[in-house]
Design an enzyme around this catalytic site. Structure first.
Site, PDB file in Angstrom:
ATOM      1  N   GLY A 639       0.614  -1.225  -0.187  1.00 55.62           N
ATOM      2  CA  GLY A 639       0.064  -0.434  -0.012  1.00 55.62           C
ATOM      3  C   GLY A 639       1.440   1.027   0.031  1.00 55.62           C
ATOM      4  N   GLY A 642       2.910   1.829   3.370  1.00 53.95           N
ATOM      5  CA  GLY A 642       3.478   0.075   3.663  1.00 53.95           C
ATOM      6  C   GLY A 642       2.874  -0.450   3.247  1.00 53.95           C
ATOM      7  N   GLU A 709     -10.446  -7.024   8.597  1.00 54.90           N
ATOM      8  CA  GLU A 709     -11.351  -8.916   8.061  1.00 54.90           C
ATOM      9  C   GLU A 709     -10.346  -8.847   7.083  1.00 54.90           C
ATOM     10  OE1 GLU A 709     -15.017  -9.699   6.354  1.00 54.90           O
ATOM     11  OE2 GLU A 709     -15.675  -7.358   6.541  1.00 54.90           O
ATOM     12  N   GLU A 712     -10.195 -13.273   1.021  1.00 56.75           N
ATOM     13  CA  GLU A 712      -9.722 -14.379   0.552  1.00 56.75           C
ATOM     14  C   GLU A 712      -9.525 -13.852  -1.323  1.00 56.75           C
ATOM     15  OE1 GLU A 712     -12.292 -14.550   2.383  1.00 56.75           O
ATOM     16  OE2 GLU A 712     -11.973 -16.130   4.116  1.00 56.75           O
ATOM     17  N   ASP A 755     -13.879   7.150  -4.873  1.00 59.79           N
ATOM     18  CA  ASP A 755     -12.392   6.415  -5.645  1.00 59.79           C
ATOM     19  C   ASP A 755     -13.092   5.001  -5.019  1.00 59.79           C
ATOM     20  OD1 ASP A 755     -10.313   5.459  -6.599  1.00 59.79           O
ATOM     21  OD2 ASP A 755      -8.667   5.578  -5.341  1.00 59.79           O
TER      22      ASP A 755
HETATM   23  O1  ACK Z   1      -5.579  -8.178  -4.973  1.00 60.83           O
HETATM   24  P1  ACK Z   1      -5.323  -8.769  -3.450  1.00 60.83           P
HETATM   25  O2  ACK Z   1      -4.463  -9.690  -3.243  1.00 60.83           O
HETATM   26  O3  ACK Z   1      -5.863  -7.519  -2.927  1.00 60.83           O
HETATM   27  O4  ACK Z   1      -3.665  -6.754  -3.208  1.00 60.83           O
HETATM   28  C1  ACK Z   1      -3.871  -6.643  -2.334  1.00 60.83           C
HETATM   29  C2  ACK Z   1      -3.194  -5.576  -1.548  1.00 60.83           C
HETATM   30  O5  ACK Z   1      -3.910  -6.314  -0.258  1.00 60.83           O
HETATM   31  C3  ACK Z   1      -2.863  -4.425  -1.716  1.00 60.83           C
HETATM   32  O6  ACK Z   1      -3.974  -3.731  -1.558  1.00 60.83           O
HETATM   33  C4  ACK Z   1      -4.388  -7.162  -0.967  1.00 60.83           C
HETATM   34  N1  ACK Z   1      -5.681  -7.052   0.988  1.00 60.83           N
HETATM   35  C5  ACK Z   1      -6.396  -5.545   0.811  1.00 60.83           C
HETATM   36  N2  ACK Z   1      -6.821  -5.468   2.018  1.00 60.83           N
HETATM   37  C6  ACK Z   1      -7.219  -7.083   1.907  1.00 60.83           C
HETATM   38  C7  ACK Z   1      -7.799  -8.053   2.572  1.00 60.83           C
HETATM   39  N3  ACK Z   1      -8.400  -6.786   3.137  1.00 60.83           N
HETATM   40  N4  ACK Z   1      -7.556  -9.506   2.925  1.00 60.83           N
HETATM   41  C8  ACK Z   1      -6.972  -9.693   1.707  1.00 60.83           C
HETATM   42  N5  ACK Z   1      -6.146  -9.328   0.808  1.00 60.83           N
HETATM   43  C9  ACK Z   1      -5.990  -7.722   1.188  1.00 60.83           C
HETATM   44  C10 ACK Z   1      -4.532  -6.803  -2.449  1.00 60.83           C
END
Ligand code: ACK
Length: 995
Positions: A639, A642, A709, A712, A755
């Site tokens: 992100g 971080g 939360e 998956e 957004d």
């Molecule tokens: O597409 P992704 O695997 O899903 O890659 C992004 C990454 O972190 C940067 O945002 C994953 N991500 C963000 N929040 C969550 C969450 N709550 N549960 C699982 N993956 C998440 C997101």
């Protein structure tokens, strides 16, 4: 016999001896039973010859040296011959008619030299019946003549020379016989004859098996009539129709009737019933062959009536033995849920394995669950209350969808969906189900009922009522709205009560009032009750005694004054509070409308900016977690501030749950820390199944973390790209519905996302989509899609409404525009909006009226909704509540998703999407039909009673057909336009309602 005779016959005999076939080799027809056979006798026959010099018994051997006995006579040189030869007594057995077969040779009289004219060429055959053997007692006159026997061929001296034998065979019938036995006699009256063999026999029908029935040996009757004989079934068979046959006088079986059938487990082989071999079976009576055991069954032993099932395979009652053994189906797949307040639509796919049967149905079990998840503690589930409604029903479903209604609001439910077939009951251990866990949304309470008038006075009335049947939460209070019946709601009064009763005072005596009550929970107001009418007592009916009346009047007036004062104070305080900065989301905003009090019950989003100390906002809305409760498993993404990691959260007394952890990298400045935690301050205010849930924050130790939360399937855009083409339209609509529901919640809270894009939606294992990435300006800084605009802001151009790009006018309506883009992303499985067009080109194209075309395979209804979201005029865009309602309608009526945009576009006169951009509001059905070039159906619509736009807007494809629109292309055009109209009307209605 003298020497002359001997010389006449001897050559014959020597010839005979050479020609008679050996006795052993003679085979008689099976239907002939011998009573006498001279050739079979090895010794003397013992027949009586009279006179003694007549017939002479001669022994000899045949060419096989088998001895035979013959009789001959040849007294042709003497006159008046009368030579008798009588057989022994022959028992008749059961014969009524007998046959006598004679084989003899006879000398041609003309070939005998010196014969004096006494020579004969015949002899007589006679018989006498007798019940017993009469020994040598012999009386000529007791014999009856059967026939005179003449030779067909007689032999001559020349024949002898040439060694030609002329053997005659004659057969005569005798009958009916009545006595136990008989004698035969051969009378010679002067012939030269050699009796080579005498055979006496009768005919019978020999025992036989026909049609699996056994018929015994049967002796025919002497007369012409047939003997009817009943057969008996062979072993292991049963009569189908009694078997019968007829025995003819000739000993032949005629006309078989009826038959026997092999028992189950036996088949017909060589006129018998034999056991089926192992691996075969026969379950029914009949003469068919045994059948091979069907798949997944076996028979180890012979004579099987049916085959047993292999392990884990079964046969349902009523399954034919010829059917393969089957097993319960596997679990249904891909369960998706679409939650609408307190109801949920469950959809699933057919199981991979049907178990080999076609009688599959589905059963849905509802469980209400507590504990588990973030709330901690073991998950405890109990069966749902009996008043939960299933549509069409909970068990015996033939389709892969069910709607469950009347659930409790804000409650966790688990639905277990099981596919069952005819053998599921036999294999409880093999049954599998798919499960989906949902949390119902908040829902307004149902209307109150049973309003009762308890006491009536001149100026007041006491009322009570029942709590709503479905409160869907804790009832905060009741709103009582009443007005004089005469005044028709032009002026009304509103009161609030905490309990289920109220006393209305300050009423006019003898006046009719109308009243409605509605309950309020955290989810807002429920629907109003039915209108209740009451009347105050007339002046004369004032029930309080004269001396008290004044006191009461004063009391009532004081009460009214106090109430008015309270209301006034309440209003003033409300105004004051509204103007001052709201510090807590539970604080209520008080508004005046139409000069009357309005108290909205929905929580409002509080902007963390309004806190002087942003840290305070975090602690107000987010729970501080102890870092020791968090274990990090791995990094899942990056992100702005971080890494994003996956991990587990273990809060004391609660069950461990999977979480995503956003970290703030080291070396940050205070402003970055504040911006990072702002997202938690916002997220912490939300509580909705389609909004990512905040578990808490870690601010007191390093690194600073936001714990949410775990989802998956990660973010929606990459998830869709990875599963291109994998989902049904209903599943995609289910996802969109979830996002719209989350957005409705945010807009109801007064929060503008700014957004909204598929990359900012997260997907869990149940395909539930949740809106994430909150953080106001930070969001846009953070978003790689955001670009600087001419006005200086950083904006994700492709997702943003024109007014927000042009002059930063962000609103729920601009979120609606973005939602339309998300719809497009979802329906195109993560395609980049406007593909490789530059941001500048996108802005210009939108300005010129260009809109994204429908993705391939996109239903017309969905593209129409997208276009509706992308209306230039933001007030014309649908509200999220309209979008949720519309998508629910589509999910409930999947046939509305059938018309695809590519089908409609193939119509020659199809209007191009940009033509429909403005969505003019029509005033009549006729105008509407004109606008879609379907004017020819005006009369049909009128005749069928569709004369309002409201009626048209809810038409289904069946309704359109019923009206008389037969062309499929026209049906589709009308239905897709009706759906757009529906949205438009919803929107118009909404505008009217909010004004
Ligand atoms: O597409 P992704 O695997 O899903 O890659 C992004 C990454 O972190 C940067 O945002 C994953 N991500 C963000 N929040 C969550 C969450 N709550 N549960 C699982 N993956 C998440 C997101």
């Amino acid at each position: 016999m003298d020497c002359t005779a001997r010389s006449l016959l001897l050559p014959i005999l020597s010839l005979l001896l050479r020609c008679v076939p050996p006795a052993v080799s003679i085979i008689y027809p099976p239907n002939e039973v011998n009573l006498l056979d001279s050739k079979a006798s090895q010794g003397e026959l013992g027949w009586i010859s009279y006179p003694a010099h007549g017939w002479e018994e001669i022994s000899g051997v045949d060419e096989h040296y088998t001895p035979i006995r013959t009789f001959q006579v040849c007294n042709v040189m003497e006159y008046s011959q009368n030579n008798w030869l009588r057989t022994n007594w022959i028992p008749r057995q059961s014969a009524q008619k007998i046959y006598v077969e004679l084989k003899f040779t006879l000398r041609d009289c003309n070939s005998i030299p010196l014969v004096l004219g006494t020579c004969k060429e015949t002899f007589n055959l006679l018989y006498q019946e007798a019940d017993d053997d009469q020994g040598s007692h012999f009386r000529e006159h007791q014999f009856s003549k059967i026939d005179t026997i003449a030779a067909d061929e007689s032999f001559t001296q020349m024949d002898l020379g040439d060694r030609i034998l002329k053997l005659n065979t004659e057969v005569r019938e005798v009958g009916p016989l009545t006595k136990k036995g008989f004698y035969l006699a051969f009378q010679d009256v002067g012939a030269c004859v050699a009796l080579v063999s005498v055979r006496v026999f009768f005919k019978k029908c020999p025992n036989t098996v026909r049609n699996l029935a056994v018929f015994p040996d049967t002796v025919p009757m002497d007369s012409q009539s047939l003997v009817e004989v009943k057969g008996s079934c062979v072993n292991h068979s049963k009569e189908e129709e009694p078997p019968r046959m007829y025995c003819s006088t000739e000993g032949e079986w005629l006309v078989p009737i009826g038959k026997c059938l092999c028992n189950p487990g036996y088949e017909e082989r060589s006129s018998t019933c034999q056991m089926c071999r192992a691996g075969f079976y026969k379950s029914t009576l009949g003469n068919m062959e045994c059948s091979k055991c069907p798949p997944h069954s076996f028979s180890h032993h012979e004579g099987a009536l049916h085959c047993g099932c292999e392990k884990n395979y079964f046969r349902a009652e009523g399954d034919p033995a010829s059917m393969a053994c089957t097993r319960p189906p596997s679990a249904p797949r891909n369960v998706i849920s679409s939650i609408n307040e307190t109801s949920v639509i469950l959809d699933w796919s057919w199981p991979e394995d049907s178990g080999g049967r076609r009688d599959m149905t589905f059963t849905v079990l509802c469980k209400r669950c507590r504990g588990g998840g973030s709330s901690g503690g073991p998950l405890r589930c109990e069966p749902c209350r009996s008043n939960v409604r299933f549509f069409p029903r909970a068990a015996g479903l033939h389709n892969t969808t069910v709607t469950v209604g009347d659930l409790l609001a804000h409650t966790n439910y688990t639905f277990e969906i099981e596919a069952q077939n005819g053998v599921s009951a036999m294999a409880p251990k093999m049954r599998q189900h798919a499960a989906v866990t949902i949390t119902t949304n908040q829902a307004a309470p149902s209307p109150v009922s049973m309003i009762r008038k308890d006491k009536t006075y001149r100026n007041s009335v006491s009322l009570s009522w029942h709590e709503p049947e479905r409160p869907n939460g804790i009832i905060l209070d009741y709103e009582i709205k009443y007005y004089e019946k005469e005044e028709q709601e032009t002026s009304y009064t509103i009161l609030r009560a905490r309990g289920c009763n109220v006393t209305l005072s300050g009423l006019k005596p003898g006046t009719a009032y109308l009243l409605q009550i509605r309950a309020r929970t955290a989810a807002g107001y429920g629907a109003s009750s039915a209108t209740f009418q009451f009347e105050t007592s007339p002046d004369s009916a004032f029930s309080i005694s004269g001396e008290n009346s004044q006191v009461v009047l004063i009391a009532v007036s004081s009460a009214v004054a106090i109430i008015l004062l309270t209301v006034l104070l309440y209003v003033l305080i409300g105004r004051f509070c509204c103007r001052s900065k709201s510090k807590h989301p539970d604080e209520k905003r008080l508004q005046f409308g139409n000069g009357h009090l309005r108290l909205p019950g929905i929580r409002t989003y509080v902007d963390p900016h309004t806190y002087e100390d942003p840290g305070q906002a975090v602690h107000e809305f987010a729970k501080e977690l102890d870092a020791s409760c968090i274990s990090i498993d791995k990094v899942v993404g990056a992100g702005e501030f971080g890494e994003v990691c996956s991990g587990r959260l273990r809060t004391p007394g609660k069950k461990e749950i999977a979480v995503a952890i956003k970290t703030l990298k080291g070396g940050y400045v205070e402003r970055q820390r504040r911006d990072f935690l702002r997202e938690a301050s916002i997220m912490g205010q939300f509580d909705h199944p389609n909004i990512i849930r905040l578990e808490g924050v870690v601010t007191k130790s390093r690194p600073v973390m936001i714990v949410v939360e775990f989802m998956e399937n990660g973010s929606l855009d990459s998830f869709l790209r990875q599963h291109d083409g994998h989902f049904t339209v209903i599943q995609l609509v289910g996802m969109l519905r979830g996002i719209a529901s989350g957005m409705k919640y945010l807009s109801d809270m007064g929060y503008v996302h700014r957004d909204l894009a598929a990359r900012n939606i997260l997907v869990n294992s149940n395909l539930v989509c949740k809106v994430s990435d909150f953080g106001l300006s930070r969001v846009l800084e953070d978003d790689p899609e955001a670009a600087y605009t001419t006005t200086g802001g950083k904006i994700p151009i492709r997702w943003t409404a024109p007014e927000a790009i042009a002059y930063r006018k962000f609103s729920s309506a601009s979120d609606t525009w973005s939602y339309g883009i998300v719809m497009w992303e979802v329906m195109s499985y993560g395609e980049r909006p406007y593909w490789e067009m530059s941001n500048q080109d996108v802005i210009l194209s939108i300005e010129e009226g260009y809109r994204l075309p429908a993705p391939l395979g996109c239903p017309v209804a969905l593209h129409q909704l997208m276009l509706h979201c992308w209306q230039k005029e933001r007030s014309h865009r649908p509200k999220f509540v309209d979008i949720v309602t519309f998508l629910d309608k589509l999910i409930r009526n999947p046939s509305s998703l059938l018309p695809l945009v590519e089908d409609i576009q193939s119509l020659p006169e199809s209007p191009c999407p940009s033509e429909e951009m403005d969505y003019p509001m029509f005033i009549s059905v006729g105008e509407w039909l004109d606008s879609i070039k379907m004017s020819q159906y005006k009369n049909n619509f009128m005749a069928a009673g569709y004369n309002t736009l409201d009626a048209v807007a809810t038409m289904s494809i069946e309704d359109v057909r019923r009206v008389g629109v037969e062309l499929i292309g026209h049906q589709r055009r009308i239905i897709s336009s009706a759906q757009t109209l529906h949205l438009q009307l919803l929107h118009e209605h909404d505008k009217g309602f909010h004004v």
